[in-house]
Design a protein around this motif. Structure first.
Motif, PDB file in Angstrom:
ATOM      1  N   GLN A  93      -0.131 -17.270  -1.497  1.00  0.00           N
ATOM      2  CA  GLN A  93       0.054 -15.859  -1.823  1.00  0.00           C
ATOM      3  C   GLN A  93       1.268 -15.347  -1.063  1.00  0.00           C
ATOM      4  O   GLN A  93       1.406 -15.593   0.130  1.00  0.00           O
ATOM      5  N   ASP A  94       2.136 -14.637  -1.752  1.00  0.00           N
ATOM      6  CA  ASP A  94       3.337 -14.072  -1.146  1.00  0.00           C
ATOM      7  C   ASP A  94       3.241 -12.554  -1.110  1.00  0.00           C
ATOM      8  O   ASP A  94       2.494 -11.939  -1.869  1.00  0.00           O
ATOM      9  N   ALA A  95       4.044 -11.964  -0.230  1.00  0.00           N
ATOM     10  CA  ALA A  95       4.191 -10.506  -0.132  1.00  0.00           C
ATOM     11  C   ALA A  95       2.852  -9.776  -0.012  1.00  0.00           C
ATOM     12  O   ALA A  95       2.579  -8.821  -0.729  1.00  0.00           O
ATOM     13  N   ILE A  96       2.028 -10.225   0.920  1.00  0.00           N
ATOM     14  CA  ILE A  96       0.756  -9.551   1.206  1.00  0.00           C
ATOM     15  C   ILE A  96       1.076  -8.383   2.139  1.00  0.00           C
ATOM     16  O   ILE A  96       1.755  -8.555   3.154  1.00  0.00           O
ATOM     17  N   GLY A  97       0.579  -7.231   1.811  1.00  0.00           N
ATOM     18  CA  GLY A  97       0.939  -6.031   2.566  1.00  0.00           C
ATOM     19  C   GLY A  97       0.348  -5.958   3.960  1.00  0.00           C
ATOM     20  O   GLY A  97      -0.808  -6.288   4.184  1.00  0.00           O
ATOM     21  N   LEU A  98       1.187  -5.515   4.924  1.00  0.00           N
ATOM     22  CA  LEU A  98       0.767  -5.176   6.287  1.00  0.00           C
ATOM     23  C   LEU A  98       1.088  -3.698   6.497  1.00  0.00           C
ATOM     24  O   LEU A  98       2.158  -3.234   6.093  1.00  0.00           O
ATOM     25  N   THR A  99       0.194  -2.988   7.142  1.00  0.00           N
ATOM     26  CA  THR A  99       0.458  -1.587   7.468  1.00  0.00           C
ATOM     27  C   THR A  99       0.286  -1.405   8.974  1.00  0.00           C
ATOM     28  O   THR A  99      -0.751  -1.786   9.538  1.00  0.00           O
ATOM     29  N   TYR A 100       1.302  -0.846   9.591  1.00  0.00           N
ATOM     30  CA  TYR A 100       1.249  -0.526  11.023  1.00  0.00           C
ATOM     31  C   TYR A 100       1.049   0.980  11.175  1.00  0.00           C
ATOM     32  O   TYR A 100       1.583   1.773  10.393  1.00  0.00           O
ATOM     33  N   ARG A 101       0.283   1.346  12.208  1.00  0.00           N
ATOM     34  CA  ARG A 101       0.122   2.762  12.550  1.00  0.00           C
ATOM     35  C   ARG A 101       0.289   2.886  14.060  1.00  0.00           C
ATOM     36  O   ARG A 101      -0.450   2.274  14.829  1.00  0.00           O
ATOM     37  N   ALA A 131      -7.755  -3.710   0.877  1.00  0.00           N
ATOM     38  CA  ALA A 131      -7.327  -3.480   2.260  1.00  0.00           C
ATOM     39  C   ALA A 131      -8.465  -3.783   3.228  1.00  0.00           C
ATOM     40  O   ALA A 131      -9.622  -3.429   2.981  1.00  0.00           O
ATOM     41  N   ALA A 132      -8.115  -4.449   4.317  1.00  0.00           N
ATOM     42  CA  ALA A 132      -9.088  -4.720   5.376  1.00  0.00           C
ATOM     43  C   ALA A 132      -9.021  -3.576   6.388  1.00  0.00           C
ATOM     44  O   ALA A 132      -8.074  -2.782   6.391  1.00  0.00           O
ATOM     45  N   ASP A 133     -10.015  -3.476   7.245  1.00  0.00           N
ATOM     46  CA  ASP A 133     -10.025  -2.431   8.278  1.00  0.00           C
ATOM     47  C   ASP A 133      -8.897  -2.675   9.270  1.00  0.00           C
ATOM     48  O   ASP A 133      -8.592  -3.818   9.613  1.00  0.00           O
ATOM     49  N   GLU A 134      -8.300  -1.586   9.743  1.00  0.00           N
ATOM     50  CA  GLU A 134      -7.230  -1.742  10.722  1.00  0.00           C
ATOM     51  C   GLU A 134      -7.811  -2.111  12.075  1.00  0.00           C
ATOM     52  O   GLU A 134      -8.952  -1.773  12.396  1.00  0.00           O
ATOM     53  N   LEU A 189      -0.998   0.691  18.994  1.00  0.00           N
ATOM     54  CA  LEU A 189      -0.491   0.161  17.715  1.00  0.00           C
ATOM     55  C   LEU A 189      -1.650  -0.470  16.964  1.00  0.00           C
ATOM     56  O   LEU A 189      -2.350  -1.339  17.498  1.00  0.00           O
ATOM     57  N   TYR A 190      -1.832  -0.022  15.729  1.00  0.00           N
ATOM     58  CA  TYR A 190      -2.867  -0.565  14.847  1.00  0.00           C
ATOM     59  C   TYR A 190      -2.189  -1.343  13.720  1.00  0.00           C
ATOM     60  O   TYR A 190      -1.079  -1.008  13.309  1.00  0.00           O
ATOM     61  N   VAL A 191      -2.890  -2.344  13.197  1.00  0.00           N
ATOM     62  CA  VAL A 191      -2.384  -3.090  12.040  1.00  0.00           C
ATOM     63  C   VAL A 191      -3.535  -3.347  11.076  1.00  0.00           C
ATOM     64  O   VAL A 191      -4.683  -3.553  11.496  1.00  0.00           O
ATOM     65  N   ALA A 192      -3.226  -3.298   9.802  1.00  0.00           N
ATOM     66  CA  ALA A 192      -4.198  -3.637   8.745  1.00  0.00           C
ATOM     67  C   ALA A 192      -3.467  -4.491   7.713  1.00  0.00           C
ATOM     68  O   ALA A 192      -2.262  -4.341   7.511  1.00  0.00           O
ATOM     69  N   SER A 193      -4.205  -5.375   7.088  1.00  0.00           N
ATOM     70  CA  SER A 193      -3.617  -6.242   6.063  1.00  0.00           C
ATOM     71  C   SER A 193      -4.456  -6.189   4.803  1.00  0.00           C
ATOM     72  O   SER A 193      -5.673  -5.999   4.860  1.00  0.00           O
ATOM     73  N   ALA A 194      -3.798  -6.383   3.680  1.00  0.00           N
ATOM     74  CA  ALA A 194      -4.541  -6.597   2.432  1.00  0.00           C
ATOM     75  C   ALA A 194      -5.171  -7.983   2.503  1.00  0.00           C
ATOM     76  O   ALA A 194      -4.607  -8.903   3.109  1.00  0.00           O
ATOM     77  N   ASP A 195      -6.334  -8.139   1.926  1.00  0.00           N
ATOM     78  CA  ASP A 195      -7.001  -9.435   1.877  1.00  0.00           C
ATOM     79  C   ASP A 195      -6.290 -10.294   0.829  1.00  0.00           C
ATOM     80  O   ASP A 195      -6.220  -9.896  -0.339  1.00  0.00           O
ATOM     81  N   PRO A 196      -5.757 -11.460   1.216  1.00  0.00           N
ATOM     82  CA  PRO A 196      -5.023 -12.274   0.240  1.00  0.00           C
ATOM     83  C   PRO A 196      -5.899 -12.816  -0.893  1.00  0.00           C
ATOM     84  O   PRO A 196      -5.393 -13.154  -1.959  1.00  0.00           O
TER      85      PRO A 196
END
Length: 194
Positions: free
Chosen positions: A162-170, A139-142, A127-134
């Motif tokens: 900061q609200d609703a900062i994106g997280l992406t799971y892979r 986008a930061a590296d996963e 499982l990988y995760v990446a987040s947008a930099d608030p």
């Protein structure tokens, strides 16, 4: 009538004229004296106030506590790997999902957001995760998540809300991964950057 004598009417007119001049001078003088007296009174009352004035100091204690609040959305979108998913060159299949997080901090020092897996992954699954930099929104590296081992996914967080900062799971499943369903718990921590 001789030059040395004026007629009674002329004398009366002259007396009237002289009296009017005297009255006018008296009025002007009275007005000037009144204005002068008022100015002197104003200055005197100002001096009297200055003499009677006193001061006192009061201490007002205050405290601003550290505010480091972190929140994540309750669930991420489901990660489904099935036969419809494209097989990668190495034989793996992957699925992506999203979630979001919020931060509210008044820290003047750099903070980081770390993530760790609480549940073990099945064999052959990563499982990988990446987040947008608030701070910037880029986008930061996963990062691959590991069981009970914190991995920094965002660094350099300082004094922001900061609200609703994106997280992406892979989720990546190797060909050796066995079929099954489950749920994984990811714990996020906002902490001092090391």
């Amino acid at each position: 009538m001789s030059d040395g004598q004026a007629s009674p009417i002329r004398r009366f007119e002259y007396q009237q004229y002289a009296q009017n001049r005297v009255n006018k001078m008296r009025t002007n003088t009275t007005m000037k004296l009144t204005a002068l007296a008022a100015a002197i009174g104003f200055v005197m009352s100002g001096n009297a106030l200055a003499v009677d004035r006193s001061t006192a100091d009061q201490e007002v204690p205050y405290e601003i506590t550290a505010n480091n609040n972190l929140a994540v959305s309750a669930t991420a979108t489901s990660l489904l790997i099935n036969s419809a998913v494209t097989i990668e060159a190495d034989g793996s299949r992957e699925a992506t999902g999203t979630a979001n997080w919020s931060v509210d901090t008044n820290s003047p020092d750099d903070l980081s957001l770390s993530a760790e897996l609480i549940d073990a992954l099945p064999i052959g699954v990563t499982l990988y995760v990446a987040s947008a930099d608030p701070n910037t929104g880029t986008a930061a590296d996963e990062q691959a998540l590991a069981l009970t081992s914190e991995v920094d996914i965002v660094t350099g967080i300082q004094a922001l809300k900061q609200d609703a900062i994106g997280l992406t799971y892979r989720l990546v499943a190797q060909p050796t991964a066995e079929p099954g369903t489950g749920s994984l718990t990811v714990t996020y921590t906002l902490k001092d950057a090391i």
